[in-house]
Design an enzyme around this catalytic site. Structure first.
Site, PDB file in Angstrom:
ATOM      1  CG  HIS A 161      -2.048  -0.876   1.061  1.00 16.48           C
ATOM      2  ND1 HIS A 161      -2.501  -1.627   0.009  1.00 16.48           N
ATOM      3  CD2 HIS A 161      -2.001  -1.869   2.136  1.00 16.48           C
ATOM      4  CE1 HIS A 161      -3.370  -2.713   0.081  1.00 16.48           C
ATOM      5  NE2 HIS A 161      -3.725  -2.906   1.554  1.00 16.48           N
ATOM      6  CB  CYS A 172       2.616  17.393 -11.073  1.00 15.70           C
ATOM      7  SG  CYS A 172       3.281  17.778  -9.667  1.00 15.70           S
TER       8      CYS A 172
END
Length: 261
Positions: A161, A172
């Protein structure tokens, strides 16, 4: 406050034998761990034989392995955060969709980061790192985001995770070290202060059901391939019926007793 950066979590599939390490405790950290019986010498022998016979050993760890390091988990009976507090983490979907929720998350994360990042590996983390160094551990998969396995020196590692020590911008895609982001937060919020009231094991983000169950899929895959499974966990798990060996012991006490050679 201007805290709008977000985290993403990436899942990687690995198919080998699964050994699930969960609850462990030592000393005063026992606040976060359910009671467990003393280590059974016969069970130690069984686990030793299991490890000795394993040729390509995959170990999978969850939140409980870090409780001995002082990081509580959510679900442990009577001692997890769900049982001891009314605190509930921010849902991942809400985090991605809502800028105000991301701001709230980062405000709490900003306050808690110095304490969260200061935690160190415990004997279970060091034992697994040693297994890797001696060539016994083929791969380690962790559902944790605390980077304690990395701090212990583990390199053959998948962080299922992600890691709280790396932040990915949702706009971005730029990756930033969490420590560097803390400095930016401090500069942008120089006059704001608050006191952390407690820690969460996952940085205060609740994963989706699909992500939470992704660890269980490793065990299902191992069973389908008829690979042996050992589980180290205080209390029952949904995988107990799939394992050839189940141990109800503290991993910080048990794993260092195993000779990986």
């Amino acid at each position: 406050m201007r805290m709008s950066l977000g985290l993403t979590f990436r899942a990687v599939k690995v198919l080998w034998m699964v050994n699930l390490s969960r609850q462990c405790s030592h000393g005063s950290i026992g606040l976060f761990v359910p009671p467990s019986p003393p280590v059974d010498p016969e069970k130690v022998k069984e686990l030793q034989r299991f490890i000795t016979l394993s040729k390509r050993l995959l170990v999978m760890t969850g939140a409980g392995i870090s409780t001995e390091s002082g990081i509580p988990d959510y679900r442990s009976e009577k001692v997890g955060l769900y049982a001891r507090t009314d605190r509930r983490p921010i849902q991942h979907g809400d985090f991605v969709r809502s800028a105000p929720i991301r701001q709230r998350y980062w405000a709490r994360n900003f306050v808690g980061w110095p304490r969260f990042s200061s935690h160190q590996p415990n004997p279970a983390h060091w034992a697994l790192s040693n297994w890797e160094r001696l060539g016994k551990l083929h791969w380690l998969v962790t559902q944790n985001v605390d980077a304690l396995h990395t701090k212990a020196g583990s390199k053959r590692l998948t962080e299922l995770h992600g890691s709280m020590h790396r932040v990915l911008c949702l706009h971005c895609g730029e990756q930033t070290a969490r420590g560097a982001l803390q400095e930016r937060f401090e500069a942008l919020n120089a006059t704001w202060s608050a006191e952390a009231q407690g820690l969460a094991p996952d940085g205060d983000v609740l994963l989706t059901e699909e992500q939470v169950y992704s660890g269980y899929r490793f065990i299902l895959t191992a069973r389908e391939k008829q690979l042996p499974i050992a589980i180290l966990n205080i209390g029952p798990t949904r995988s107990d019926d799939l394992a050839c060996l189940k141990l109800d012991s503290r991993c910080g006490e048990l794993l260092p007793l195993i000779d990986p050679r």
